[in-house]
Design an enzyme around this catalytic site. Structure first.
Site, short mmCIF file in Angstrom:
data_model
loop_
_atom_site.label_atom_id
_atom_site.label_comp_id
_atom_site.label_asym_id
_atom_site.label_seq_id
_atom_site.Cartn_x
_atom_site.Cartn_y
_atom_site.Cartn_z
N ASP A 285 -2.71 -5.06 -18.28
CA ASP A 285 -1.89 -3.84 -18.41
C ASP A 285 -1.91 -3.28 -19.82
O ASP A 285 -0.88 -2.85 -20.36
CB ASP A 285 -0.43 -4.14 -18.00
CG ASP A 285 -0.32 -4.61 -16.54
OD1 ASP A 285 -1.19 -4.25 -15.74
OD2 ASP A 285 0.64 -5.33 -16.23
N ASN B 138 -4.91 2.21 -12.97
CA ASN B 138 -3.95 1.27 -12.39
C ASN B 138 -2.54 1.82 -12.58
O ASN B 138 -2.31 2.67 -13.46
CB ASN B 138 -4.06 -0.10 -13.08
CG ASN B 138 -3.36 -1.21 -12.29
OD1 ASN B 138 -2.90 -1.00 -11.16
ND2 ASN B 138 -3.27 -2.39 -12.88
N MET C 295 -3.59 -7.11 -6.98
CA MET C 295 -3.08 -8.18 -7.82
C MET C 295 -4.18 -9.12 -8.34
O MET C 295 -4.01 -10.34 -8.34
CB MET C 295 -2.01 -8.97 -7.06
CG MET C 295 -0.79 -8.13 -6.73
SD MET C 295 -0.06 -7.36 -8.20
CE MET C 295 1.38 -6.59 -7.52
N ASN D 130 1.63 3.04 -2.61
CA ASN D 130 0.97 3.99 -3.53
C ASN D 130 -0.27 4.59 -2.88
O ASN D 130 -0.55 5.78 -3.07
CB ASN D 130 0.64 3.30 -4.85
CG ASN D 130 1.86 3.23 -5.76
OD1 ASN D 130 2.29 4.25 -6.29
ND2 ASN D 130 2.43 2.04 -5.89
N ARG E 157 -14.60 -14.94 -10.96
CA ARG E 157 -14.06 -13.57 -10.95
C ARG E 157 -15.20 -12.55 -11.00
O ARG E 157 -15.17 -11.52 -10.35
CB ARG E 157 -13.19 -13.43 -12.22
CG ARG E 157 -12.10 -12.43 -12.14
CD ARG E 157 -11.25 -12.47 -13.39
NE ARG E 157 -10.25 -13.53 -13.38
CZ ARG E 157 -9.13 -13.49 -12.66
NH1 ARG E 157 -8.87 -12.45 -11.89
NH2 ARG E 157 -8.27 -14.47 -12.71
N GLY F 108 0.79 -1.24 0.00
CA GLY F 108 0.00 0.00 0.00
C GLY F 108 0.81 1.28 0.00
O GLY F 108 0.33 2.32 0.46
N GLN G 175 8.96 6.78 -8.21
CA GLN G 175 8.34 7.57 -9.28
C GLN G 175 6.84 7.34 -9.36
O GLN G 175 6.08 8.27 -9.67
CB GLN G 175 9.01 7.28 -10.64
CG GLN G 175 10.49 7.62 -10.67
CD GLN G 175 10.76 9.06 -10.24
OE1 GLN G 175 10.08 10.00 -10.69
NE2 GLN G 175 11.73 9.25 -9.37
N GLU G 176 6.41 6.12 -9.07
CA GLU G 176 4.95 5.86 -9.05
C GLU G 176 4.29 6.77 -8.01
O GLU G 176 3.18 7.25 -8.21
CB GLU G 176 4.68 4.39 -8.71
CG GLU G 176 5.09 3.44 -9.82
CD GLU G 176 4.69 2.00 -9.50
OE1 GLU G 176 5.41 1.35 -8.71
OE2 GLU G 176 3.68 1.54 -10.03
N HIS H 204 1.55 0.41 -13.02
CA HIS H 204 2.38 -0.78 -13.25
C HIS H 204 3.83 -0.36 -13.25
O HIS H 204 4.17 0.69 -13.80
CB HIS H 204 2.00 -1.44 -14.58
CG HIS H 204 2.82 -2.66 -14.86
ND1 HIS H 204 2.87 -3.74 -14.00
CD2 HIS H 204 3.65 -2.97 -15.89
CE1 HIS H 204 3.69 -4.64 -14.48
NE2 HIS H 204 4.18 -4.21 -15.63
C1 GAR Z 1 3.76 -1.21 -7.49
O1 GAR Z 1 5.09 -1.03 -7.83
C2 GAR Z 1 2.92 -1.55 -8.70
O2 GAR Z 1 3.41 -1.04 -9.89
C3 GAR Z 1 3.01 -3.04 -8.72
O3 GAR Z 1 2.98 -3.44 -7.38
C4 GAR Z 1 3.55 -2.43 -6.59
C5 GAR Z 1 2.59 -2.17 -5.45
O4 GAR Z 1 3.20 -1.43 -4.45
N1 GAR Z 1 1.91 -3.56 -9.47
C6 GAR Z 1 2.00 -4.55 -10.35
O5 GAR Z 1 3.02 -5.17 -10.56
C7 GAR Z 1 0.70 -4.85 -11.06
N2 GAR Z 1 0.93 -5.47 -12.31
P1 GAR Z 1 2.36 -0.85 -3.25
O6 GAR Z 1 1.46 -1.97 -2.72
O7 GAR Z 1 3.40 -0.46 -2.24
O8 GAR Z 1 1.56 0.31 -3.75
#
Ligand code: GAR
Length: 221
Positions: free
Chosen positions: A150, A112, A95, A19, A70, A17, A178-179, A114
Site C-alpha cells: 500500500d 488498488n 488480497m 468494488n 509468488r 467484490g 466512499q470507495e 485500500h
Molecule cells: C475494500 O474495502 C478494500 O479497501 C479492502 O478490502 C475491501 C474489499 O471489498 N482491501 C484491503 O484491505 C487491501 N489492503 P470488496 O471485495 O467488497 O470490493
C-alpha cells in the site's frame, strides 16, 4: 481533443467484490468508458465471481495454492490478462501482494484501493487499526501499485468520520461506500488521460479549482 477509446480493465478479486460491482455499475450508467474482458479471482468461493457472471463478464479462478512462488502465480495472472488485451489492472479486494513480475508486465498500470487514509494503516485491517489508534477521521485511498504494501503514488482519497461507538464493521461499511465513489472516478481519470505520475505524486489534470470543505470531527460547536 479526440475521444479516447474505452479502457480494457482486468479486475482482480479475492472476495465480496462490491468494488467490482461499483465499477460495473459506473460503466453501465455510462459514466465510465471501460470494458471488463476478464475478472480473475485467486479464490474459487469469491462472491464477486457471481457478480461478474451476472453481467456476462468472463471469469477465471487462478488459485495461488497451485504455485510454488509468488512470481509463478503472477506470471500466470499476467499472461491471462495479456491474452484478453487488458490495459489497466484493477485490484479490488485482491488480497495478494504483487511481485515484480506483475509490476513489470503492467508498469504504472495497476490500481488498488485500500480502506484507510494511506500512509496510515496499510495492510489488511485498515478500519480496525484506525479505531484502535483512536483517529477521528478515517477513509480510503486509490493508488498506483508499486513494490511495498500500500505504498504507491496516491490518486484520490475520501475521508469519513470515526464515531465514538463505531465497530470495525460499521466503520468499514462507511468507508467502502466512499470507495464505491472514488474507485470508478480514479479509473475515469486514467481513461481520460488526466493522471500523470511524478515521483510520489500524481498530478490530476483539470481537477476542479475550488477545494472541498474540510471534515472536522467531532464537529465544531
Ligand atoms: C475494500 O474495502 C478494500 O479497501 C479492502 O478490502 C475491501 C474489499 O471489498 N482491501 C484491503 O484491505 C487491501 N489492503 P470488496 O471485495 O467488497 O470490493
Amino acid at each position: 481533443m479526440a475521444e479516447r477509446p474505452p479502457v480494457k480493465l482486468g479486475v482482480l478479486i479475492s472476495g465480496r467484490g462490491s468494488n467490482l460491482q461499483a465499477i460495473i455499475d459506473s460503466i453501465e450508467r455510462g459514466e465510465l468508458k471501460a470494458e471488463i474482458p476478464i475478472v480473475i479471482s485467486n479464490r474459487a468461493d469469491a462472491a464477486g465471481l457471481a457478480r461478474a457472471n451476472k453481467h456476462g463478464i468472463a471469469t477465471e479462478v487462478i488459485d495461488h495454492h497451485g504455485f510454488s512462488t509468488r512470481e509463478e502465480f503472477d506470471g500466470t495472472v499476467a499472461n491471462t490478462l495479456k491474452a484478453k488485451s487488458v490495459e489497466l489492472v484493477i485490484c479490488a479486494g485482491f488480497m495478494r501482494l504483487l511481485s515484480h513480475v506483475m509490476l513489470e508486465a503492467f508498469p504504472e498500470r495497476i490500481l488498488n484501493t485500500h480502506n484507510a487514509l494511506l500512509p496510515a494503516f496499510p495492510g489488511i485491517h485498515g478500519p480496525r487499526d484506525a479505531i484502535e489508534h483512536g483517529v477521528k477521521i478515517a477513509g480510503c485511498t486509490v493508488f498506483f501499485v508499486s513494490e511495498g504494501v500500500d505504498t504507491g503514488p496516491i490518486i484520490v482519497q475520501a475521508a469519513v468520520p470515526v464515531m465514538p461507538d463505531d465497530s470495525e464493521e460499521r466503520l468499514a461499511a462507511r468507508i467502502v461506500e466512499q470507495e464505491h465513489r472514488i474507485y470508478p472516478y480514479a479509473i475515469k481519470l486514467y481513461q481520460e488521460g488526466r493522471l500523470e505520475i511524478s515521483g510520489r505524486k500524481v498530478n490530476v489534470r483539470d481537477a476542479p479549482a475550488e477545494p472541498p470543505t474540510a471534515i472536522v470531527n467531532p464537529p465544531l460547536r
